[in-house]
Design an enzyme around this catalytic site. Structure first.
Site, mmCIF file in Angstrom:
data_model
loop_
_atom_site.group_PDB
_atom_site.id
_atom_site.type_symbol
_atom_site.label_atom_id
_atom_site.label_comp_id
_atom_site.label_asym_id
_atom_site.label_seq_id
_atom_site.Cartn_x
_atom_site.Cartn_y
_atom_site.Cartn_z
ATOM 1 N N SER A 117 0.720 -1.116 0.124
ATOM 2 C CA SER A 117 0.160 0.173 0.126
ATOM 3 C C SER A 117 0.752 1.062 -0.045
ATOM 4 O O SER A 117 0.392 2.535 -0.070
ATOM 5 C CB SER A 117 -0.798 -0.030 1.247
ATOM 6 O OG SER A 117 -0.550 -0.828 2.222
ATOM 7 N N HIS A 138 -2.896 -2.707 -5.949
ATOM 8 C CA HIS A 138 -3.068 -2.588 -4.430
ATOM 9 C C HIS A 138 -4.692 -2.445 -4.442
ATOM 10 O O HIS A 138 -5.797 -1.791 -5.145
ATOM 11 C CB HIS A 138 -2.843 -0.992 -4.418
ATOM 12 C CG HIS A 138 -3.071 -0.259 -2.784
ATOM 13 N ND1 HIS A 138 -3.824 0.976 -2.710
ATOM 14 C CD2 HIS A 138 -3.069 -1.139 -1.764
ATOM 15 C CE1 HIS A 138 -3.984 0.855 -1.371
ATOM 16 N NE2 HIS A 138 -3.620 -0.168 -0.822
ATOM 17 N N GLU A 150 -5.824 0.022 -7.344
ATOM 18 C CA GLU A 150 -4.798 0.785 -8.025
ATOM 19 C C GLU A 150 -3.628 -0.025 -8.851
ATOM 20 O O GLU A 150 -3.296 -1.108 -8.005
ATOM 21 C CB GLU A 150 -4.025 1.693 -6.824
ATOM 22 C CG GLU A 150 -5.011 2.761 -6.569
ATOM 23 C CD GLU A 150 -4.235 3.657 -5.274
ATOM 24 O OE1 GLU A 150 -4.342 4.825 -5.382
ATOM 25 O OE2 GLU A 150 -3.594 3.037 -4.329
ATOM 26 N N ASN A 188 -3.716 6.045 -0.111
ATOM 27 C CA ASN A 188 -3.172 6.208 0.983
ATOM 28 C C ASN A 188 -2.596 7.520 1.130
ATOM 29 O O ASN A 188 -2.341 7.910 2.341
ATOM 30 C CB ASN A 188 -2.231 4.953 1.133
ATOM 31 C CG ASN A 188 -2.871 3.821 1.448
ATOM 32 O OD1 ASN A 188 -4.028 4.052 2.353
ATOM 33 N ND2 ASN A 188 -2.685 2.614 1.207
#
Ligand code: 3HC
Length: 288
Positions: A117, A138, A150, A188
């Site tokens: 991540s 991700h 992602e 994130n």
């Protein structure tokens, strides 16, 4: 022949990824690091499929067929013949490098994807001899429910690897969004700033935890407030991600707040340990 994908890591994300694959008809070889974690993994996927059954997302027959497609093991050799290997172990660069190197020995023609991540995909690619076959995918928690992935390709990733990864995402009903190899990628980067800021507001006493969560749920229309979301993700995971982005950027917004450090040190990791910002033993209520 049935399509086979291998998954490494038996935590929340590994379990979610296995769930996604087996309900999409993939045979899954699930690599755990010990025989104890094999047993835990089997229990974990059973619970996850039961949850989907309870929510009437799948039928009892589909759940039991999906369960029959999982084979959990500690033996890397069983990954041979996979079309893809997905790595979802703890968010530690050293650990990811180690399992990726091991997996690479049995890769055959499989592509290898990491579910990191926050760690640089380009740096992790050093674990793979043929860097063309490597990329980042991700996923979001809970994987069976959350649509996006992602996708991060490096300067080495081949078009063929990208196409094959897209094929798997597509077969699992996911929506792929391509992003650059940047600390924390997109999600994130945004999320950790929000979670850290919510914790700082709590530390400053601007509002109670329930108040902060309620404002975000009701006022910003998020399904969960930031503190309950941090508990849901796992405070240790939030800390690992935030620390990793901070190391890469030195941006103060990603400095893990003291309160998270203290909670993690005392084993209060959120939902999975029974306590974090909230207690899940006699569940604090954060309902509206
Ligand atoms: N199959 C399997 N499990 C399911 C499921 C399904 N179809 N639907 C829900 N679940 C699981 C959830 O994971 C959760 O598990 P837990 O009890 O073990 O914690 C539980 O069921 C919660 O379900 P509820 O019935 O209480 O709640 P809802 O079903 O109404 O909604 C939710 C749950 C989808 C999690 C919703 O609250 C939500 O969307 N929350 C925000 C989630 C979010 O923002 N995720 C992204 C996190 S960031 C990330 O993942 C990136 C990473 O790098 C940190």
């Amino acid at each position: 022949m049935k399509k086979k994908v291998s998954v490494m890591g038996t935590g929340t994300m590994g379990t979610g990824i296995v769930h996604m694959l087996v309900v999409s008809d993939y045979e899954v070889v699930w690599l755990a690091h010990s025989s104890g974690s094999v047993a835990g993994a089997v229990e974990g996927i059973r619970k996850s499929l039961d949850k989907a059954l309870g929510k009437k997302v799948i039928s009892r027959d589909d759940a039991s067929m999906a369960m029959g497609r999982v084979s959990a093991t500690t033996d890397y050799r069983e990954m041979e013949g996979s079309e893809a290997i997905i790595e979802a172990v703890t968010e530690s660069e050293a650990m990811k490098m180690e399992v990726l190197k091991n997996a690479d020995r049995y890769r055959g023609s499989a592509i290898i994807a990491t579910n990191t991540s926050s760690i640089s995909i380009t740096r992790l690619a050093a674990a793979i001899l043929d860097k063309e076959a490597f990329l980042g995918m991700h996923f979001f928690n809970p994987v069976p429910v959350m649509k996006p992935i992602e996708m991060i390709v490096t300067e080495y990733t081949s078009g063929e690897t990208e196409r094959r990864a897209l094929g798997i995402a597509d077969a699992c009903g996911k929506t792929v969004i391509k992003v650059k190899d940047y600390p924390g990628f997109v999600a994130n980067n945004i999320l950790m700033q929000m979670l850290n800021e919510a914790v700082v507001l709590l530390e400053k006493g601007v509002a109670e935890k329930e108040g902060i969560d309620k404002i975000v749920r009701l006022g910003l229309n998020h399904p969960m407030g930031p503190l309950e979301l941090a508990d849901f993700i796992g405070l240790d995971v939030c800390k690992d991600i935030s620390d990793s982005i901070y190391r890469a950027t030195k941006d103060e917004r990603f400095k893990t707040p003291e309160l998270i450090n203290r909670l993690v040190e005392s084993g209060k990791l959120g939902r999975k340990s029974g306590e974090g910002f909230y207690s899940y033993r006699q569940r604090d209520t954060y309902d509206v």
